[in-house]
Design a protein around this motif. Structure first.
Motif, PDB file in Angstrom:
ATOM      1  N   GLY A  56      65.946  33.430  64.245  1.00 36.43           N
ATOM      2  CA  GLY A  56      67.107  33.060  65.052  1.00 36.43           C
ATOM      3  C   GLY A  56      67.361  34.043  66.177  1.00 36.43           C
ATOM      4  O   GLY A  56      67.709  33.646  67.301  1.00 36.43           O
ATOM      5  N   VAL A  57      67.207  35.319  65.906  1.00 35.62           N
ATOM      6  CA  VAL A  57      67.380  36.341  66.943  1.00 35.62           C
ATOM      7  C   VAL A  57      66.384  36.124  68.066  1.00 35.62           C
ATOM      8  O   VAL A  57      66.717  36.209  69.263  1.00 35.62           O
ATOM      9  CB  VAL A  57      67.219  37.751  66.344  1.00 35.62           C
ATOM     10  N   SER A  58      65.135  35.822  67.715  1.00 34.54           N
ATOM     11  CA  SER A  58      64.110  35.585  68.723  1.00 34.54           C
ATOM     12  C   SER A  58      64.476  34.408  69.620  1.00 34.54           C
ATOM     13  O   SER A  58      64.245  34.442  70.836  1.00 34.54           O
ATOM     14  CB  SER A  58      62.767  35.332  68.040  1.00 34.54           C
ATOM     15  N   ALA A  59      65.080  33.374  69.022  1.00 34.01           N
ATOM     16  CA  ALA A  59      65.435  32.176  69.798  1.00 34.01           C
ATOM     17  C   ALA A  59      66.457  32.485  70.877  1.00 34.01           C
ATOM     18  O   ALA A  59      66.321  32.034  72.022  1.00 34.01           O
ATOM     19  CB  ALA A  59      65.968  31.092  68.861  1.00 34.01           C
ATOM     20  N   VAL A  60      67.495  33.262  70.536  1.00 37.54           N
ATOM     21  CA  VAL A  60      68.571  33.500  71.504  1.00 37.54           C
ATOM     22  C   VAL A  60      68.306  34.714  72.391  1.00 37.54           C
ATOM     23  O   VAL A  60      68.911  34.845  73.459  1.00 37.54           O
ATOM     24  CB  VAL A  60      69.928  33.679  70.789  1.00 37.54           C
ATOM     25  N   LYS A  61      67.381  35.575  71.976  1.00 39.04           N
ATOM     26  CA  LYS A  61      67.125  36.793  72.750  1.00 39.04           C
ATOM     27  C   LYS A  61      65.849  36.713  73.585  1.00 39.04           C
ATOM     28  O   LYS A  61      65.858  37.010  74.787  1.00 39.04           O
ATOM     29  CB  LYS A  61      67.046  37.993  71.795  1.00 39.04           C
ATOM     30  N   ASP A  62      64.737  36.296  72.956  1.00 39.08           N
ATOM     31  CA  ASP A  62      63.438  36.358  73.630  1.00 39.08           C
ATOM     32  C   ASP A  62      62.921  35.009  74.131  1.00 39.08           C
ATOM     33  O   ASP A  62      62.239  34.945  75.150  1.00 39.08           O
ATOM     34  CB  ASP A  62      62.397  36.964  72.680  1.00 39.08           C
ATOM     35  N   GLN A  63      63.232  33.945  73.395  1.00 42.91           N
ATOM     36  CA  GLN A  63      62.673  32.635  73.720  1.00 42.91           C
ATOM     37  C   GLN A  63      63.703  31.661  74.276  1.00 42.91           C
ATOM     38  O   GLN A  63      63.466  30.466  74.338  1.00 42.91           O
ATOM     39  CB  GLN A  63      62.040  32.019  72.458  1.00 42.91           C
ATOM     40  N   CYS A  64      64.860  32.176  74.669  1.00 40.98           N
ATOM     41  CA  CYS A  64      65.962  31.317  75.131  1.00 40.98           C
ATOM     42  C   CYS A  64      65.541  30.436  76.308  1.00 40.98           C
ATOM     43  O   CYS A  64      65.734  29.218  76.290  1.00 40.98           O
ATOM     44  CB  CYS A  64      67.153  32.199  75.511  1.00 40.98           C
ATOM     45  N   GLU A  65      64.958  31.036  77.324  1.00 42.75           N
ATOM     46  CA  GLU A  65      64.580  30.284  78.528  1.00 42.75           C
ATOM     47  C   GLU A  65      63.521  29.231  78.218  1.00 42.75           C
ATOM     48  O   GLU A  65      63.607  28.084  78.684  1.00 42.75           O
ATOM     49  CB  GLU A  65      64.076  31.251  79.595  1.00 42.75           C
ATOM     50  N   LEU A  66      62.538  29.593  77.432  1.00 42.67           N
ATOM     51  CA  LEU A  66      61.463  28.658  77.095  1.00 42.67           C
ATOM     52  C   LEU A  66      62.004  27.451  76.330  1.00 42.67           C
ATOM     53  O   LEU A  66      61.683  26.300  76.646  1.00 42.67           O
ATOM     54  CB  LEU A  66      60.396  29.375  76.259  1.00 42.67           C
ATOM     55  N   LEU A  67      62.815  27.699  75.312  1.00 44.99           N
ATOM     56  CA  LEU A  67      63.367  26.606  74.505  1.00 44.99           C
ATOM     57  C   LEU A  67      64.235  25.678  75.347  1.00 44.99           C
ATOM     58  O   LEU A  67      64.143  24.441  75.237  1.00 44.99           O
ATOM     59  CB  LEU A  67      64.172  27.180  73.340  1.00 44.99           C
TER      60      LEU A  67
END
Length: 448
Positions: free
Chosen positions: A223-234
């Motif tokens: 979940g941290v990765s989704a909102v911190k590192d992969q936010c733009e991609l998703l």
């Protein structure tokens, strides 16, 4: 017998008599009535809020002006106040009464170790060429009064209404930038409206000292990765970056400790962590999420013991459930990670825990024997005699379904009852054998 007229006293000082009357509109009304009866007016009397506004705008009647206003919650009352205070100081704006003939007032608000000075109740007059090409008046009330929430209002001439909206938008944008809660750990509570309070977390908790199933950390890190590192991609592919993780497990198994560890880690990495109290969650969760969106960075929302306010539909009042569903569906592309916990997931409505709201449900169960031994080793570290304690032997004697909180109480009792101040394997085994480390009511607990 004394007549009633004996207690009457003549009014020899009219000003002193008026000042002795109760506050509010009574003295003002009597002054106006006296002026009407005499046919003269005291040119030196205080200027009312309305007269101040008319003078600044250069008009003669209230039908020539228009208002654009916005209600504020407890957090916005501070941030909008700070933004308006900046404008007042920058343009040396004239300040007048916020209401009636009350003097303009400022106040101070403490956030953590910082203190911010800002308007509390006033009107500020901005001449043409400052905020707009035309004059305008900004009014703010940062504390709720009877039946009225905090609010900010822009007064302009009727033909300048679009300018009033423009000023409000600019103040709001600056207010969001000045939010002092960004990057901190705060508690969201309900006190008539949304209130945020900066809080401290235990510094002793870390992934090394909080022993749980590794799957717990793995799912949260996803979940941290989704909102911190992969936010733009998703978000670019329409998948949405907002995530939710629900921790499920019996009391004392480390759910709150896990939340504290994650909060400390993420705040150090630029997040804002918001602990949401049950009452605020049931009534203001939408406002919390909307506030989180305006913080200008990733946010961790923590909803501990979510079952306190989100139940299955059909079980009484469902307003809290409705508030929850609405809040979880706001801004699916926002960098917000929600970390919730419950002792019993079966009490929650299925709609609340579906994918897209809580994407992962993770069990934080009772520790295994090996995990219990690790928990014990962490708890006794540094205590006199701890180097001689056989953690594996103590863990082997623990009953089934012994929580980490139980192990902590065994250690506490062992320290308190050990003679000479040194902990030992025997002392810990004795506490396990006594069973007193579990706070259970004797019998059925009824004596009447």
């Amino acid at each position: 017998m004394t007549s009633t007229t004996d207690s009457r006293r003549p009014i020899t000082d009219l000003k002193a008599w008026l000042e002795s009357l109760p506050g509010g509109d009574i003295p003002h009304t009597l002054r106006v009535l006296g002026e009407l009866l005499l046919g003269v007016t005291d040119q030196q009397r205080e200027e009312s809020a309305l007269r101040f506004t008319l003078r600044v705008l250069g008009v003669t009647g209230f039908n020539e002006i228009i208002e654009e206003g916005r209600d504020l919650n407890g957090v916005q009352a501070l941030t909008f106040g700070r933004a308006l205070g900046e404008l007042i100081e920058k343009h040396q704006a004239e300040c007048g009464p916020g209401e009636h003939v009350d003097a303009p007032s400022w106040t101070q608000t403490k956030v953590g170790s910082s203190v911010f000075r800002h308007p509390a109740l006033l009107r500020a007059g901005f001449p043409a060429g400052t905020l707009l090409d035309v004059p305008c008046v900004a009014q703010i009330r940062t504390k709720a009064s009877y039946a009225y929430p905090p609010e900010i209002t822009i007064h302009t001439r009727s033909e300048d209404q679009a300018g009033a909206r423009e000023v409000l938008d600019r103040i709001q944008a600056r207010a969001d930038e000045l939010n002092p809660y960004r990057g901190k750990v705060v508690r969201a509570s309900y006190a008539g409206n949304l209130q945020l309070t900066v809080i401290d977390l235990p510094t002793s908790l870390s992934r090394e000292t909080v022993i749980v199933d590794p799957l717990v950390w793995k799912e949260i890190d996803l979940g941290v990765s989704a909102v911190k590192d992969q936010c733009e991609l998703l978000n670019r592919h329409g998948l949405g970056s907002r995530r939710g993780v629900l921790l499920v497990g019996p009391p004392g198994t480390g759910k709150s400790a896990v939340s504290a560890v994650i909060a400390r880690e993420l705040v150090a990495d630029g997040f804002t962590a918001i602990y949401v109290e049950a009452k605020a969650g049931s009534q203001l969760l939408t406002a919390v999420v909307e506030t989180a969106q305006k913080l200008g960075g990733p946010v961790l929302l923590i909803l501990e013991d979510i079952d306190l306010f989100v139940h299955q539909r059909g079980r009484g009042d469902t307003r809290a459930l409705s508030e929850m569903l609405q809040a979880m569906d706001i801004a699916t592309d926002a960098p917000i990670l929600t970390l919730a916990s419950t002792n019993d997931a079966t009490t929650l409505d299925a709609a609340a825990v579906r994918a897209g709201r809580f994407d992962s449900v993770v069990e934080a169960g009772y520790p295994t024997r090996g995990a219990a031994a690790s928990i014990l080793a962490v708890l006794i570290d540094g205590i006199p005699g701890s180097s001689n304690v056989d953690c594996a032997a103590v863990a082997a004697r623990l009953p089934e379904k012994t929580s980490g909180a139980d192990v902590r109480e065994i250690v506490r009792r062992g320290v308190l009852t050990t003679k000479g101040g040194e902990l030992s394997t025997a002392a810990l085994l004795a506490e396990i054998g006594s069973g007193r480390y579990r706070a259970e009511m004797p019998g059925d607990g009824r004596y009447l």
